[in-house]
Write an enzyme that holds these catalytic residues in place. Structure first.
Site: not given
Ligand SMILES: Nc1ncnc2c1ncn2[C@@H]1O[C@H](COP(=O)(O)OP(=O)(O)OP(=O)(O)O)[C@@H](O)[C@H]1O
Ligand SMILES: CC(C)(CO)[C@@H](O)C(=O)[O-]
Ligand code: BAL
Length: 513
Positions: A39, A181
């Site tokens: 994020h 990431v």
């Molecule tokens: N490791 C990462 N690298 C790049 N973007 C990310 C990553 N993890 C999450 N995002 C992005 O952050 C935004 C919010 O995602 P979210 O809040 O669901 O987090 P998450 O880590 O994906 O949670 P979950 O555990 O539900 O997968 C989304 O657009 C998601 O693609």
């Protein structure tokens, strides 16, 4: 905006955003909270590229299945709020369910993306998930009205679906994909990683490890699904604790399974480690990466980009010639350039064709099958092109055509918004600068050589400074350096030195297919 707002109502959000001027570039990062490095990368990208940044935190019940982890999903709002303040977020929007779904969810108007996108990959084991995602994202996009919305490549299927919804419903927002990431050991960051025990985490690494093995095979020339998926399954056989949901090679936009990668492919994988479902993916791109060169007027972009394109075997895309051609068309048809609807309507019917086979010659240009390669270089067009290029509707049309030209990669393009707007996923972005004094000096020498001496050095310096300011403040796609661009200041460099720097960067930084 100056202040930091943490708002939980749509009324408060709309009041905060209602004060913004139309020239403001508004960036939006929707999340479900429990913020981590993934994020942070999205927020930092938005902060770098936008004037105002909004982040939302909303654990969306619509996208969780009955047996999924809605109740135990991590909620760390206090820490998330502090982090957003530290990152320079302007508005943190944290609605509750009643705020976003005031009439409940049973009779809610839903956004139903195409089934060929939602029922593949994760859709098979998460029925209704992407309808929930699309509904809440479209609601949030309507509430925030951002110019750019930032999503992670980690949720590749979600990204493809949101892009499709935005395109099908004619939303003006730019969807920006940010790279995955990962932790130092390769595990894709995810809020759900918190669920993993130490042993589970070691098992979860099998996902990213298997993608790395397949990527190495791709770099060795394996382009078929069978050649790319076999090593994945071989590696996963060592991890019986991981229950594989799927490992598939699909097209990144359509999600249609691919037998073989011709241009670009998405290797997507998902599985359960204990009760935790994790996803990961990687993009495998055979296209020659795009070279995007941005910079202020007079920095030498055109000459440098042409020469670099020739050295790298790329097609030079003369975006300036495109704007000149449509300006010529408007002048030829006696259009009032102040009448934006008439100008945009006329240009929307124009067909442009460019040919830059000889790097030492100006690009050849046809508009509606008439060659205008010479005509677009006239003094009248030169004097009017900036006025036409500044029109939002014109830029939108030209960017669409430029993207279509660049769809298969292998393009070198220069301008002021190539790396930030036209090709935000370009493989190499250069920000070519020179001091206003140096640029004025070069322009003055150029005019002297052309026998045009009617402007003094001081007047040229004032012109260049004024144009820099105008470019940075223009409403649509204002001029700024892309977060991932490499800056090259050319004040004390010759053209050959600049070109060789760019060629080296392109060749050394980018995996060649
Ligand atoms: N490791 C990462 N690298 C790049 N973007 C990310 C990553 N993890 C999450 N995002 C992005 O952050 C935004 C919010 O995602 P979210 O809040 O669901 O987090 P998450 O880590 O994906 O949670 P979950 O555990 O539900 O997968 C989304 O657009 C998601 O693609
Ligand atoms: C995009 C999103 C914030 C919608 O709830 C969610 O799916 C997520 O965090 O990826
Ligand atoms: N980024 C993940 C959203 C979900 O799994 O609901």
């Amino acid at each position: 905006m100056g202040m930091f707002y943490c708002l939980s109502t749509t009324a408060g959000l709309q009041a905060a955003l209602g004060t913004l001027s139309p020239a403001t570039t508004l960036g939006f990062v929707p999340t479900m909270g429990a913020l981590h490095g993934g994020h942070v990368a999205l927020i930092q990208r938005a902060r770098q590229e936008c004037d105002v940044v909004v982040v939302s935190i909303f654990v969306n019940p619509l996208q969780f299945g009955p047996q999924e982890d809605l109740e135990r999903y991590p909620r760390t709002l206090e820490a998330d709020t502090r982090l957003c303040q530290e990152l320079g977020v302007d508005v943190l929007f944290v609605p509750d369910v009643a705020e976003l779904y005031p009439r409940g969810m049973e009779t809610l108007t839903l956004v139903e993306p195409p089934r060929e996108l939602t029922e593949r990959l994760c859709g098979r084991s998460r029925p209704g998930h992407f309808r929930g995602v699309a509904t809440v994202v479209l609601k949030l996009l309507h509430l925030v009205q951002p110019d750019r919305a930032y999503f992670g490549q980690k949720d590749a299927q979600q990204l493809a679906i949101i892009r499709r919804c935005v395109a099908d419903l004619n939303l003006e927002v730019e969807i920006i994909a940010c790279p995955i990431v990962r932790d130092a050991d390769g595990l894709a960051l995810s809020s759900r990683n918190q669920y993993l025990s130490e042993g589970d985490r070691a098992t979860a690494l099998a996902l990213s490890q298997s993608l790395e093995i397949a990527t190495a095979a791709f770099r060795q020339g394996c382009f078929t699904a069978s050649d790319l998926l076999a090593p994945i399954h071989n590696h996963l056989r060592q991890f019986p604790q991981l229950r594989l949901d799927y490992a598939e090679l699909v097209h990144p936009q359509t999600l249609v399974p691919l037998e073989r990668i011709e241009t670009v492919g998405l290797l997507a994988i998902a599985g359960w480690v204990g009760q935790t479902r994790l996803i990961d993916n990687c993009l495998l791109d055979r296209r020659l990466p795009i070279l995007a060169v941005d910079g202020p007027a007079g920095a030498g972009k055109s000459t440098v980009t042409r020469r670099a394109a020739q050295a790298l075997g790329l097609q030079y895309l003369d975006t300036g010639a495109m704007y000149r051609a449509v300006t010529w068309w408007c002048l030829e048809n006696n259009l009032d350039l102040r009448d934006e609807p008439a100008v945009v309507e006329a240009i929307a019917h124009c067909q442009l064709r460019l040919e830059s086979s000889d790097p030492h010659q100006p690009t050849r240009v046809w508009i509606n099958d008439r060659e205008v390669s010479q005509a677009i270089r006239s003094l009248e067009v030169t004097q009017r092109v900036s006025q036409v290029a500044a029109l939002r509707g014109v830029r939108r049309l030209m960017v669409r055509q430029q993207r279509a030209i660049g769809a298969n990669g292998g393009i070198a393009a220069e301008g002021r918004d190539i790396g930030t707007h036209v090709f935000p996923e370009a493989g190499l972005k250069i920000f070519l600068t020179a001091s206003p004094a140096e640029r004025a000096q070069r322009r003055w020498q150029e005019l002297q050589q052309q026998g045009q001496c009617d402007l003094s050095y001081e007047e040229l310096l004032a012109q260049i400074t004024a144009r820099d300011t105008a470019d940075q403040q223009r409403t649509y796609a204002p001029f700024r350096k892309a977060a991932d661009a490499i800056e090259i200041c050319t004040d004390n460099l010759g053209i050959d030195e600049v070109v060789s720097k760019i060629v080296h960067l392109y060749r050394s930084r980018l995996p060649q297919p």
